[in-house]
Scaffold this active site. Structure first.
Site, mmCIF file in Angstrom:
data_model
loop_
_atom_site.group_PDB
_atom_site.id
_atom_site.type_symbol
_atom_site.label_atom_id
_atom_site.label_comp_id
_atom_site.label_asym_id
_atom_site.label_seq_id
_atom_site.Cartn_x
_atom_site.Cartn_y
_atom_site.Cartn_z
ATOM 1 N N CYS A 104 -2.052 -2.579 -7.650
ATOM 2 C CA CYS A 104 -1.688 -3.788 -8.365
ATOM 3 C C CYS A 104 -0.504 -3.478 -9.281
ATOM 4 O O CYS A 104 -0.460 -2.428 -9.917
ATOM 5 C CB CYS A 104 -2.795 -4.373 -9.228
ATOM 6 N N ARG A 161 2.879 -1.367 -4.940
ATOM 7 C CA ARG A 161 1.573 -1.084 -5.534
ATOM 8 C C ARG A 161 0.451 -1.943 -4.950
ATOM 9 O O ARG A 161 -0.719 -1.731 -5.239
ATOM 10 C CB ARG A 161 1.627 -1.304 -7.046
ATOM 11 N N TRP A 203 -3.605 -5.637 -5.099
ATOM 12 C CA TRP A 203 -4.287 -4.876 -4.048
ATOM 13 C C TRP A 203 -5.765 -5.115 -4.316
ATOM 14 O O TRP A 203 -6.320 -4.646 -5.317
ATOM 15 C CB TRP A 203 -3.945 -3.390 -4.149
ATOM 16 N N ASN A 251 -4.608 -4.623 -13.871
ATOM 17 C CA ASN A 251 -4.570 -3.587 -12.835
ATOM 18 C C ASN A 251 -5.686 -2.611 -13.175
ATOM 19 O O ASN A 251 -5.720 -2.078 -14.279
ATOM 20 C CB ASN A 251 -3.202 -2.889 -12.875
ATOM 21 N N GLY A 252 -6.637 -2.412 -12.252
ATOM 22 C CA GLY A 252 -7.750 -1.500 -12.520
ATOM 23 C C GLY A 252 -9.071 -2.117 -12.111
ATOM 24 O O GLY A 252 -9.087 -3.111 -11.376
ATOM 25 N N GLU A 300 -0.081 16.023 8.459
ATOM 26 C CA GLU A 300 0.849 15.074 7.855
ATOM 27 C C GLU A 300 1.484 14.174 8.929
ATOM 28 O O GLU A 300 1.645 12.967 8.733
ATOM 29 C CB GLU A 300 1.915 15.845 7.056
ATOM 30 N N LYS A 330 1.129 10.153 8.949
ATOM 31 C CA LYS A 330 2.304 9.262 8.959
ATOM 32 C C LYS A 330 2.166 8.235 10.072
ATOM 33 O O LYS A 330 2.443 7.055 9.888
ATOM 34 C CB LYS A 330 3.611 10.027 9.192
ATOM 35 N N GLU A 367 -0.830 5.678 9.352
ATOM 36 C CA GLU A 367 -0.696 4.744 8.228
ATOM 37 C C GLU A 367 0.347 3.655 8.477
ATOM 38 O O GLU A 367 0.176 2.549 7.997
ATOM 39 C CB GLU A 367 -0.501 5.456 6.880
ATOM 40 N N HIS A 386 -12.411 23.023 20.568
ATOM 41 C CA HIS A 386 -13.748 22.735 20.041
ATOM 42 C C HIS A 386 -13.976 21.236 19.869
ATOM 43 O O HIS A 386 -14.765 20.835 19.023
ATOM 44 C CB HIS A 386 -13.941 23.480 18.715
ATOM 45 N N LYS A 439 0.803 2.302 -2.695
ATOM 46 C CA LYS A 439 1.445 3.586 -2.955
ATOM 47 C C LYS A 439 0.809 4.329 -4.114
ATOM 48 O O LYS A 439 0.718 5.540 -4.105
ATOM 49 C CB LYS A 439 2.929 3.358 -3.243
HETATM 50 C C1 G6P Z 1 -1.548 6.847 -1.424
HETATM 51 C C2 G6P Z 1 -0.157 6.785 -0.841
HETATM 52 C C3 G6P Z 1 0.207 8.123 -0.207
HETATM 53 C C4 G6P Z 1 0.048 9.248 -1.218
HETATM 54 C C5 G6P Z 1 -1.350 9.248 -1.859
HETATM 55 C C6 G6P Z 1 -1.416 10.197 -3.046
HETATM 56 O O1 G6P Z 1 -2.478 6.978 -0.424
HETATM 57 O O2 G6P Z 1 -0.079 5.756 0.123
HETATM 58 O O3 G6P Z 1 1.543 8.089 0.248
HETATM 59 O O4 G6P Z 1 0.261 10.479 -0.592
HETATM 60 O O5 G6P Z 1 -1.654 7.946 -2.351
HETATM 61 O O6 G6P Z 1 -0.550 9.721 -4.048
HETATM 62 P P1 G6P Z 1 0.128 10.598 -5.137
HETATM 63 O O7 G6P Z 1 0.982 9.640 -5.904
HETATM 64 O O8 G6P Z 1 -0.967 11.171 -5.983
HETATM 65 O O9 G6P Z 1 0.910 11.655 -4.477
#
Ligand code: G6P
Length: 612
Positions: A2, A27, A73, A99-100, A485, A489, A492, A508, A607
């Site tokens: 948010c 956000r 969000w 927000n929270g 990773e 990617k 997501e 396995h 994010k």
């Molecule tokens: C969310 C974002 C990711 C990020 C993760 C951790 O899931 O979408 O891109 O890696 O949070 O966030 P941070 O700000 O702690 O790296």
């Protein structure tokens, strides 16, 4: 999660709020809303993106020089027009953005219902604004005092801004565990979840601390008190953020811009910290606590998401180069499992945003147990940066695409510099290898630049596998975290189910899934395990899997058997993740784009995850 923004001053608030919400959209983007006060309060809210809100409000009267805005969000209550913020009190006098999460909102709601309050939404936020209204009207006290008394009844996390229709000359804001920054302009204030909505108007900011309540007046006055009613001094800081950093420029998406920026951002992370020809590397935060680091018995790294993957690479780096035992923990697990953390442990929090709720909580737990806490963050002035004993910024600049790219490579760059420094200081790497690593690291930006030229080839590979429903990513050693990773990617942003696995573990389980419809991305850039990974590729090919291999330049063996190969420039093995990740970022980007997905704002994600 948010984004909130508020304005009071001489200008029209609506355009400032909308522009701010667009900057904060990373956000959360389930719904958006604004409230404007101009004689009476007008609230506009709409499910969907800020653009939907703009369309909705386009024919309406949006005048007013004070207002609040929110991009959501969803946590409590589905994303719809009613649950969208701002929320209004029963008597219509107060509007609030939040927000929270208010964890005890059910108990408060129950007692408010018993006292005759009626609720329109399913949100925890509406409960809070009703509570403030009740306290304000029963006691006939100023808004800030009603907010303070209400917050003393609340358990949870919040950044809020409240507007009172009877007082068009002030806004009240408060925070606990969710970020809030107050921009001080000439005769105006802009309050927001981060500094991006403020930069057009001012560079002077005050970061609100936990349990603080701020009152901003139209006359330029700012007063901050704690929730215990103690007056606080506030420090005005200058932010170093340029407007161009917040815009896409010539790129179609922020994610693409951020992928391409990496040849620069990796260099920015090293600037002033490393000089290969003079043979030195210095990471300020470590130098300040060098005794602690060189004598460390153990390092624990706490992180989430992509940052956790960078942490996993650090485990390989610190253990191999500096011979310090490392544990990498999901912050959400660490905080709740009564871990053994001792005073001579170092706990490193790795976070792009510096606001991830679980990472912050894990850090606080480690602090309580007496460990030294070290923050590696991107966002200057963020909560993690402010609670840690020491730390380093990665200097990647604002990362706006929800899927992390440039922050990841900057994190790995910083962690590599730390590991090399400690290896040298502890005498665990030979001098010649130390110099080789410094040279290797210094030459990474140019190699990234070269790799980015493979974009068209990667786009072609993307077009060949874009219709897959599943994908497997395999890697070994330093490139096992890159397999994780790469898979993250892809899932997501393209919504293709993807899994990352240590290459040898394929036998396995995941091998059962392999057939001609299964693309298998193999990161085969570790020279030390080239033969072994060659065998793994043979095993995939024997089951008709489609192999996309990331290989070192000039590799012929794997190129002969893989369906597609992408060559990365030669580098020292510990540094290969900085290169091998780049084609995987581009691959996901193109696949997502070809599938019509919103690359910068993938569904359900946000994010900055400021709730548990
Ligand atoms: C969310 C974002 C990711 C990020 C993760 C951790 O899931 O979408 O891109 O890696 O949070 O966030 P941070 O700000 O702690 O790296």
């Amino acid at each position: 999660m948010c984004g909130i923004v508020a304005y009071i001053g001489e200008k029209q608030a609506y355009p400032i709020l909308i522009k701010g919400l667009q900057r904060l959209e990373y956000r959360g983007y389930d719904s958006a809303g604004v409230a404007l006060l101009n004689g009476s309060v007008k609230v506009f809210k709409k499910k969907g993106k800020v653009s939907e809100l703009v369309y909705h409000a386009s024919q309406q009267d949006t005048t007013g020089t004070i207002g609040i805005g929110h991009t959501r969000w969803a946590t409590h209550g589905k994303p719809d027009d009613i649950n969208a913020h701002p929320h209004t009190s029963g008597n219509g006098r107060l509007t609030l953005i939040h927000n929270g999460i208010i964890e005890n909102y059910n108990a408060i709601k129950e007692s408010l219902l018993n006292r005759g309050h009626e609720f329109r939404s399913q949100t925890d936020t509406e409960v809070l604004v009703h509570l403030i209204e009740e306290i304000q009207s029963q006691n006939n006290i100023p808004l800030e005092e009603a907010v303070r008394l209400a917050l003393n009844q609340v358990i949870g996390a919040y950044a809020i801004v409240v507007m009172d229709a009877n007082d068009p000359d002030k806004l009240v804001a408060a925070r606990k565990s969710s970020p809030l920054v107050i921009g001080i302009g000439k005769g105006e204030f802009v309050i927001a979840s981060d500094a991006s909505p403020l930069v057009d108007y001012t560079k002077q900011v005050v970061y609100l601390n936990d349990n603080e309540i701020a009152v901003v007046h139209r006359n330029g006055e700012l007063q901050i008190k704690t929730t215990n009613n103690e007056l606080q001094d506030h420090k005005v800081q200058e932010i170093n953020l340029q407007i161009e950093q917040l815009e896409k420029g010539d790129y179609e998406h922020f994610m693409l811009k951020e992928i391409y920026e990496q040849s620069k951002t990796i260099g920015d992370c090293m600037r002033g910290r490393l000089n290969a020809s003079e043979g030195w590397v210095r990471v300020g935060g470590i130098e300040d606590s060098i005794e602690h680091f060189t004598n460390a018995k153990r390092i624990i790294i706490a992180a989430c998401g992509t940052s956790w993957h960078a942490g996993l690479i650090a485990e390989y780096l610190f253990e191999e180069l500096a011979r310090i035992p490392v544990e990498v923990e999901y912050a959400s697990e660490l905080r709740y499992r009564n871990p053994i953390i001792k005073e001579n442990d170092i706990v490193i929090a790795l976070s792009q945003s510096g606001e991830t709720a679980d990472t912050l909580a894990a850090l606080e737990l480690a602090k309580d147990k007496g460990a030294m806490i070290y923050g590696i963050v991107n966002v200057v002035g963020s909560s993690i940066a402010r609670v840690t004993d020491a730390g380093s910024y990665i200097h990647a600049g604002p990362e706006i695409g929800v899927a992390s790219t440039k922050a990841f490579t900057s994190q790995v760059t910083l962690l590599a510099m730390m590991a090399i420094t400690l290896g040298y200081r502890r005498g665990t790497i030979p001098k010649s290898y130390y110099h080789q690593l410094l040279e290797g690291l210094e030459s990474i930006p140019a190699k990234v630049e070269k790799l980015l030229k493979l974009n068209d080839k990667i786009k072609y590979i993307a077009s060949e596998i874009k219709d897959s429903s599943n994908a497997l990513y395999l890697g070994r050693g330093y490139n096992f975290p890159i397999a994780l990773e790469g898979a993250l990617k892809l899932k997501e942003i393209s919504y293709i189910h993807a899994e990352g696995y240590p290459a040898a573990e394929m036998k396995h389980g995941p091998i059962a899934l392999i057939d001609e419809d299964m693309p298998v991305v193999v990161i085969a850039t570790n020279k030390s395990s080239y033969e072994k990974i060659y065998s793994n590729i043979q095993e995939v090919k024997a089951r008709k899997g489609v192999v996309i291999a990331i290989v070192p330049e000039g590799s012929t063996e794997i190129s002969k058997i893989a369906d597609y190969t992408i060559e990365i420039p030669d580098t020292e093995e510990p540094l290969t993740p900085l290169l091998s990740v780049i084609p995987l970022q581009l691959l996901s980007y193109h696949i997502a784009l070809m599938r019509g997905c919103n690359v910068d704002q993938p569904r359900n994600l946000a994010k900055s995850v400021t709730v548990e």
